[in-house]
Design an enzyme around this catalytic site. Sequence first.
Site, mmCIF file in Angstrom:
data_model
loop_
_atom_site.group_PDB
_atom_site.id
_atom_site.type_symbol
_atom_site.label_atom_id
_atom_site.label_comp_id
_atom_site.label_asym_id
_atom_site.label_seq_id
_atom_site.Cartn_x
_atom_site.Cartn_y
_atom_site.Cartn_z
ATOM 1 N N ARG A 141 -22.008 22.221 4.835
ATOM 2 C CA ARG A 141 -21.520 21.490 3.672
ATOM 3 C C ARG A 141 -21.349 20.028 4.066
ATOM 4 O O ARG A 141 -21.214 19.682 5.241
ATOM 5 C CB ARG A 141 -20.178 22.035 3.196
ATOM 6 C CG ARG A 141 -20.189 23.491 2.730
ATOM 7 C CD ARG A 141 -18.794 23.910 2.294
ATOM 8 N NE ARG A 141 -18.740 25.272 1.768
ATOM 9 C CZ ARG A 141 -18.416 26.344 2.468
ATOM 10 N NH1 ARG A 141 -18.088 26.209 3.759
ATOM 11 N NH2 ARG A 141 -18.390 27.540 1.916
ATOM 12 N N LYS A 165 -14.210 25.725 4.345
ATOM 13 C CA LYS A 165 -13.195 25.774 3.287
ATOM 14 C C LYS A 165 -12.023 26.639 3.725
ATOM 15 O O LYS A 165 -12.191 27.657 4.390
ATOM 16 C CB LYS A 165 -13.812 26.343 2.005
ATOM 17 C CG LYS A 165 -14.755 25.376 1.291
ATOM 18 C CD LYS A 165 -15.185 25.939 -0.039
ATOM 19 C CE LYS A 165 -16.037 24.926 -0.816
ATOM 20 N NZ LYS A 165 -16.457 25.457 -2.129
ATOM 21 N N HIS A 234 -26.189 18.738 -0.661
ATOM 22 C CA HIS A 234 -26.162 20.167 -0.970
ATOM 23 C C HIS A 234 -27.571 20.741 -1.111
ATOM 24 O O HIS A 234 -27.769 21.944 -0.942
ATOM 25 C CB HIS A 234 -25.330 20.425 -2.224
ATOM 26 C CG HIS A 234 -24.329 21.519 -2.045
ATOM 27 N ND1 HIS A 234 -23.368 21.506 -1.059
ATOM 28 C CD2 HIS A 234 -24.157 22.692 -2.704
ATOM 29 C CE1 HIS A 234 -22.646 22.608 -1.128
ATOM 30 N NE2 HIS A 234 -23.101 23.346 -2.109
ATOM 31 N N ARG A 237 -28.475 22.118 2.178
ATOM 32 C CA ARG A 237 -27.790 23.399 2.394
ATOM 33 C C ARG A 237 -28.459 24.513 1.579
ATOM 34 O O ARG A 237 -28.674 25.620 2.081
ATOM 35 C CB ARG A 237 -26.319 23.245 2.013
ATOM 36 C CG ARG A 237 -25.481 24.528 2.124
ATOM 37 C CD ARG A 237 -24.013 24.171 1.960
ATOM 38 N NE ARG A 237 -23.184 25.296 1.541
ATOM 39 C CZ ARG A 237 -22.598 26.147 2.384
ATOM 40 N NH1 ARG A 237 -22.786 26.024 3.684
ATOM 41 N NH2 ARG A 237 -21.834 27.119 1.925
ATOM 42 N N HIS A 260 -19.540 31.858 3.122
ATOM 43 C CA HIS A 260 -19.090 32.326 1.813
ATOM 44 C C HIS A 260 -18.121 33.494 1.991
ATOM 45 O O HIS A 260 -18.437 34.473 2.675
ATOM 46 C CB HIS A 260 -20.274 32.794 0.968
ATOM 47 C CG HIS A 260 -21.123 31.676 0.451
ATOM 48 N ND1 HIS A 260 -22.427 31.857 0.025
ATOM 49 C CD2 HIS A 260 -20.859 30.354 0.292
ATOM 50 C CE1 HIS A 260 -22.917 30.703 -0.379
ATOM 51 N NE2 HIS A 260 -21.989 29.774 -0.228
ATOM 52 N N TYR A 269 -29.020 33.106 -4.160
ATOM 53 C CA TYR A 269 -30.254 32.827 -3.424
ATOM 54 C C TYR A 269 -31.241 33.976 -3.507
ATOM 55 O O TYR A 269 -32.426 33.790 -3.232
ATOM 56 C CB TYR A 269 -29.930 32.489 -1.963
ATOM 57 C CG TYR A 269 -29.110 31.235 -1.856
ATOM 58 C CD1 TYR A 269 -29.681 29.991 -2.105
ATOM 59 C CD2 TYR A 269 -27.747 31.287 -1.565
ATOM 60 C CE1 TYR A 269 -28.921 28.833 -2.054
ATOM 61 C CE2 TYR A 269 -26.990 30.137 -1.502
ATOM 62 C CZ TYR A 269 -27.584 28.916 -1.753
ATOM 63 O OH TYR A 269 -26.829 27.778 -1.704
#
Length: 307
Positions: A141, A165, A234, A237, A260, A269
């Site tokens: 990210r 995150k 992004h 990514r 994730h 994806y």
Amino acid sequence: MADFLRHMASEKRHSPRTCDSYQRDLHRFAVWLVEQGGAQWCAVNSHDLRRYVANLSRQGLSGRSIARHLSAVRRFYQYLLREGLAKDNPALDIRAPKSSRRLPRVADVDQVNTLLDAAPDDPLEVRDRCMFELMYSSGLRLAELASLDIDAVDRQGGEARVVGKGGKTRLLPVGRKALEAITQWLPIRAGLAPETEPALFVSRRGDRISHRSIQARLSRWGMVKGADQKLHPHMLRHSFASHMLESSGDLRAVQELLGHADIATTQVYTHLDFQHLARVYDQSHPRARRRSPRGHDDQNAGQEGNT
């Protein structure tokens, strides 16, 4: 609101960026309430929330953006209930309107290779290529790249320790090309940054490079090096995730690499991967190829007669 934001920052340990987002969304709701007659927080009901959602929708906000606004209101009322400043949470049963989920834009493998193989023209471009190599190599990210410290990369082991995150740390592999780019960048970095600066990527002033600067430099790199679409962090990514899934088919591994928490986030994806498979199928299967009006395969039209 100020007390709530302090609570989110100090007790809940949310990032400054998340708190800023809550502040913007709640301020927008407060302004709307004042325009509607100035209802107190404790007097807001679910009917008010539905009207507010309709107002946001009329202004063109997507379902995803409206859901974020509702999340801020919901969390705020959880705090008000805890403090005895409200009797119920009017946002509990309110849902944002669904909007079609846009697939992330990706660059194909050849385009990524062309862009990353382009020679840098000055020392800062050596840094830029290193940043973009690393972002594509490990699926980082923007915030993860910017916050990366020099001692977080093990060049001998070919891995990087990344804080994602929620402050979660994960260990990621770093590809050969990215390691070579880091080796080329480090001597230049040494001439820019003081010894006390921990950041791997620094500006020309020697301090940690900002998110905005990374975005601007990638956009510039794309224009200078001949990209056929506007580049943003992004996209690299997304391209990493799509290319990994096309090659491996291992959704769980891609989930771990991307950091994730929910595999449902990674499953977008699989749609990109299916598009790739569908193109291959349409181009390759003898009974799937598009046919001309006279019944011939397009690629053979004009070369074979009727049989």
